[in-house]
Motif scaffolding. Structure first.
Motif, PDB file in Angstrom:
ATOM      1  N   THR A 190      -3.346   4.997  -2.807  1.00  0.00           N
ATOM      2  CA  THR A 190      -4.383   5.843  -2.218  1.00  0.00           C
ATOM      3  C   THR A 190      -3.975   7.306  -2.341  1.00  0.00           C
ATOM      4  O   THR A 190      -2.852   7.662  -1.980  1.00  0.00           O
ATOM      5  CB  THR A 190      -4.596   5.508  -0.727  1.00  0.00           C
ATOM      6  OG1 THR A 190      -4.956   4.131  -0.611  1.00  0.00           O
ATOM      7  CG2 THR A 190      -5.702   6.371  -0.128  1.00  0.00           C
ATOM      8  N   ARG A 208      -5.021  11.244  -1.294  1.00  0.00           N
ATOM      9  CA  ARG A 208      -5.830  12.105  -0.436  1.00  0.00           C
ATOM     10  C   ARG A 208      -5.440  13.563  -0.667  1.00  0.00           C
ATOM     11  O   ARG A 208      -4.278  13.859  -0.967  1.00  0.00           O
ATOM     12  CB  ARG A 208      -5.613  11.757   1.046  1.00  0.00           C
ATOM     13  CG  ARG A 208      -6.005  10.336   1.422  1.00  0.00           C
ATOM     14  CD  ARG A 208      -7.487  10.200   1.711  1.00  0.00           C
ATOM     15  NE  ARG A 208      -7.886   8.812   1.840  1.00  0.00           N
ATOM     16  CZ  ARG A 208      -7.710   8.070   2.925  1.00  0.00           C
ATOM     17  NH1 ARG A 208      -7.168   8.597   4.004  1.00  0.00           N
ATOM     18  NH2 ARG A 208      -8.087   6.806   2.951  1.00  0.00           N
ATOM     19  N   ARG A 255       0.847  -1.191   0.000  1.00  0.00           N
ATOM     20  CA  ARG A 255       0.000   0.000   0.000  1.00  0.00           C
ATOM     21  C   ARG A 255       0.883   1.242   0.000  1.00  0.00           C
ATOM     22  O   ARG A 255       1.726   1.419   0.890  1.00  0.00           O
ATOM     23  CB  ARG A 255      -0.929   0.018   1.209  1.00  0.00           C
ATOM     24  CG  ARG A 255      -1.909  -1.146   1.257  1.00  0.00           C
ATOM     25  CD  ARG A 255      -2.893  -0.977   2.421  1.00  0.00           C
ATOM     26  NE  ARG A 255      -3.741   0.197   2.237  1.00  0.00           N
ATOM     27  CZ  ARG A 255      -4.881   0.207   1.548  1.00  0.00           C
ATOM     28  NH1 ARG A 255      -5.315  -0.903   0.991  1.00  0.00           N
ATOM     29  NH2 ARG A 255      -5.605   1.299   1.421  1.00  0.00           N
ATOM     30  N   GLY A 314       0.847   5.710  -1.038  1.00  0.00           N
ATOM     31  CA  GLY A 314      -0.111   6.804  -1.110  1.00  0.00           C
ATOM     32  C   GLY A 314       0.505   8.096  -1.583  1.00  0.00           C
ATOM     33  O   GLY A 314       1.732   8.227  -1.686  1.00  0.00           O
ATOM     34  N   ASN A 342      -1.527  -1.205  -4.109  1.00  0.00           N
ATOM     35  CA  ASN A 342      -2.654  -0.298  -3.987  1.00  0.00           C
ATOM     36  C   ASN A 342      -2.154   1.133  -3.809  1.00  0.00           C
ATOM     37  O   ASN A 342      -1.266   1.383  -3.003  1.00  0.00           O
ATOM     38  CB  ASN A 342      -3.522  -0.702  -2.793  1.00  0.00           C
ATOM     39  CG  ASN A 342      -4.684   0.237  -2.569  1.00  0.00           C
ATOM     40  OD1 ASN A 342      -4.538   1.258  -1.906  1.00  0.00           O
ATOM     41  ND2 ASN A 342      -5.833  -0.103  -3.113  1.00  0.00           N
TER      42      ASN A 342
END
Length: 732
Positions: free
Chosen positions: A589, A591, A556, A558, A587
């Motif tokens: 992400t 924001r 993960r 980001g 993954n």
């Protein structure tokens, strides 16, 4: 301390001249910094150490400032000259008496420590001379010289630092501390004020002791072990800090060590070596909105040491006092200095051009509002109390180097750039090109604005120009000036930086066809007086995605962006594409800190998002949030288990052990190139697109993570190919 040669560039003095400026054998005739002039120099005394653990107080800053001001013309052709005495050798009282007794010196800069100031101040002030210390921070000085208008300090006092220390510890969850203070004037303020500051933050002091060089620190470490504090706070000098750290280590203490400003010294790193890792502390730093730290790094190749900005400012005040004395010779030097720091006219900054203009204005009886490298040069009724506002940073030793958190002021202050125009006495006949730089934010974002200023400073050093600086906050003023064309100093070139100027730049350029505009990250205006530059970070972000996908152990990763605006899209899309190309199972992400431009200046919110992502298992974060990035760094430091990728410039200095790379835009090079084209008459209107292929962007690998260089080399051609595909359909 060995004086480092200045960054080579046009107009800089030879190294031998700099050595002449700071040699202890400086004669009464001195070294003339402006060759060929017969005018009497403006002489300033200096009492600071060149060697030893306290030799961190900015002699380089003094030499740099004098050289730069003299290149600006000094006092209408009169050179500024330093009469230097090395306080690490010889008798400081004898040196003070000598300099104070000279009729050609009105101001003396120094000394380094509070104890020395207490010793020599009466010797200096009794001769009617002014003493300005850049680094004597003890609160005792305020009380001891409360009635004197001849003792000044450009450094904030330790009472402000005590509050900062316990505020940092409280925020870190510390509840019990053991306090060690130097048995000297420096340590007394901490010993006296720490109990109150601790009580206000709910921290318990388990024990307190003062030490000097002869004390048994091994026994002290054993006692601290019995107290079992969360933290040992030591307000001592570097030698004692090294001894205390060794003793705590030998005693097997689990308490961390937190130091104060005197210990942010190369001596500490040299004395402790790898054992310095993780040691933290607070120290004074420069106001980030002034750009001093950027200019210093550009000149010397390293960030400024503690008190470099305050030492620079001490010189400014000394020179400004001399300038005011010429306009008002009936005033005492103390009266003139008080007049200087109470200015209410146009704001003038620290850099040589602004300082030179301040000198000229003061010499003609003007009253500019002078600011310094360290921040606003504003003082209360007691000059010995130091400036009303100081900037503090929390530092930590990471990777064998000092890295610092976001500087914060000790009191509320609104950063202000110098004014647009300069007219001390009508038309000066200055025919240098005038360049206006308009930033999205005040300097200090450690990203977009700072990179542009780096390029502007480089251009100042390389070319003969006049620069003016504004920000988006000046938009109403700029709109009015460009619309009415009410220029007191018409610009030749205007550089606007950032997507938020898209509409404004078009208005200004259309209304002023005689002014050339260089726009960054805006639109293709198609105007004959506009060069519109866009930097596409898709390819560089693609490489960052490859690296992040390789680093992650959780699968993960980001990105935290300032706002969902078009300029952010290439970062996000490239990062996703690179990660997927390397490992489709990772993954990603994304924001956003805010929904508008304000999100690029909200570090606390950015820190909250970083914590949220960490809790979701994200272990690599691309930071694309401008000045909000500092909040991300501060949050990640709490656990140290998330790696970061910076933006726009090399941001490894924010956290050397955490920032693995940075997606860089060569903003500094582009800004400097724009000025060079203006100066050479080669301005070319139209659209310029800078990409990974033409080296307008790239992935900079941080020094500690050189093993990941393969990401920027082995995947470069694939990233360029992907970027070309992206540009076929992207709206830029």
């Amino acid at each position: 301390m060995t004086l480092r040669p200045l960054h080579p560039g046009p107009g800089l003095l030879p190294v031998v001249m700099l050595l002449c400026i700071v040699t202890a054998a400086f004669s009464s005739a001195g070294c003339t910094a402006l060759a060929g002039t017969d005018a009497a120099p403006v002489r300033i005394g200096v009492l600071l150490p060149a060697n030893g653990p306290l030799a961190m107080h900015g002699l380089d800053s003094l030499a740099w400032a004098v050289d730069a001001l003299n290149r600006q013309g000094g006092f209408d052709g009169r050179p500024i000259e330093l009469i230097y005495r090395d306080t690490s050798t010889g008798n400081i009282s004898a040196y003070a008496e000598e300099l104070a007794g000279r009729g050609d010196i009105g101001v003396i800069i120094g000394p380094a420590t509070s104890a020395e100031l207490s010793e020599i101040a009466p010797l200096v002030t009794s001769q009617g001379k002014i003493l300005i210390s850049p680094s004597a921070t003890s609160g005792l000085i305020t009380a001891g010289f409360a009635e004197s208008d001849r003792v000044w300090r450009t450094c904030a006092v330790d009472g402000q630092q005590v509050k900062a220390v316990f505020r940092v510890l409280h925020d870190d969850g510390v509840r019990n501390v053991s306090l060690i203070t130097a048995d000297a004037t420096y340590g007394e303020t901490f010993a006296r004020l720490a109990p109150g500051a601790a009580a206000m933050t709910g921290i318990r002091i388990t024990g307190a002791v003062s030490v000097d060089a002869s004390d048994d620190v091994a026994g002290l470490a054993a006692r601290i072990g019995e107290e079992d504090p969360d933290m040992v706070v030591a307000a001592v000098y570097p030698e004692d800090a090294a001894r205390i750290a060794d003793a705590l280590d030998a005693a097997g203490s689990s308490a961390d060590l937190f130091l104060t400003d005197a210990c942010r010294s190369p001596y500490l790193l040299e004395a402790l070596g790898e054992r310095a890792e993780g040691v933290r502390g607070t120290s004074l730093t420069s106001d980030p909105s002034t750009g001093f730290a950027i200019a210093y790094e550009e000149t010397f190749g390293e960030m400024p040491p503690p008190f470099a900005a305050e030492t620079y400012d001490a010189l400014l005040l000394a020179v400004y006092t001399a300038a005011r004395q010429e306009a008002a010779p009936a005033e005492s030097p103390a009266e003139s200095l008080r007049r200087v720091v109470s200015g209410d006219g146009i704001t003038k900054g620290w850099d040589p051009q602004e300082a030179g203009e301040a000198i000229a204005t003061l010499r003609t009886g003007g009253h500019p509002a002078v600011t310094g490298a360290s921040g606003p040069l504003r003082f209360g009724a007691r000059s010995s109390a130091g400036p009303l506002v100081g900037y503090y940073t929390c530092w930590a030793v990471e990777g064998g180097a000092f890295c610092e958190s976001t500087p914060v002021p000790s009191a509320d202050v609104s950063p202000a750039l110098p004014g647009l125009s300069y007219d001390p006495a009508g038309d000066t006949g200055d025919d240098r090109p005038v360049v206006w730089m308009v930033y999205p934010l005040v300097k200090g974002d450690r990203s977009f604005a700072d990179s542009a200023y780096r390029g502007l400073f480089r251009a100042q050093e390389s070319f003969s120009i006049v620069k003016r600086e504004c920000t988006y906050g000046d938009l109403p003023l700029l709109d009015a000036v460009f619309a009415a064309q009410t220029f007191t100093e018409k610009p030749d070139l205007v550089i606007t930086e950032g997507f938020q100027f898209t509409d404004a730049s078009r208005r200004w350029a259309e209304a002023n066809p005689g002014i050339r505009f260089f726009t960054l990250e805006q639109a293709d205006y198609g105007l004959p007086n506009a060069c519109d530059v866009v930097m596409v970070p898709y390819g560089a972000s693609y490489l960052a995605g490859v690296m992040a996908a390789n680093i992650t152990s959780t699968g993960r990763i980001g990105a935290i962006a300032g706002a969902p605006v078009s300029v952010i899209d290439p970062f996000v899309e490239g990062f996703r594409a690179g990660s997927e190309a390397y490992d489709p199972s990772v993954n990603v992400t994304v924001r956003y800190v805010g929904e508008s431009f304000a999100g690029f200046g909200m570090p606390e919110r950015a820190g909250e998002i970083a914590r949220e992502l960490r809790n979701e298992g994200v272990d690599v974060i691309l930071m694309i949030a401008g000045s909000s990035n500092t909040g991300i760094v501060d949050a990640v430091r709490e656990t140290g288990d998330v790696y970061l990728i910076g933006e726009d410039t090399d941001q490894s200095y924010l956290a050397p052990s955490l920032v693995v790379a940075s997606v860089v835009k060569q903003i500094d090079r582009i800004v400097c190139h724009a000025v060079e084209e203006e100066v050479s008459g080669a301005f070319t209107p139209g659209r310029e697109v800078w990409t990974l292929e033409n080296d307008g962007t790239g992935l900079f690998i941080s020094p500690r993570f050189a093993d990941y260089a393969w990401a920027a080399t082995d995947w470069r051609e694939r990233a360029i190919a992907a970027e070309k595909e992206y540009l076929k359909t992207a709206v830029i």
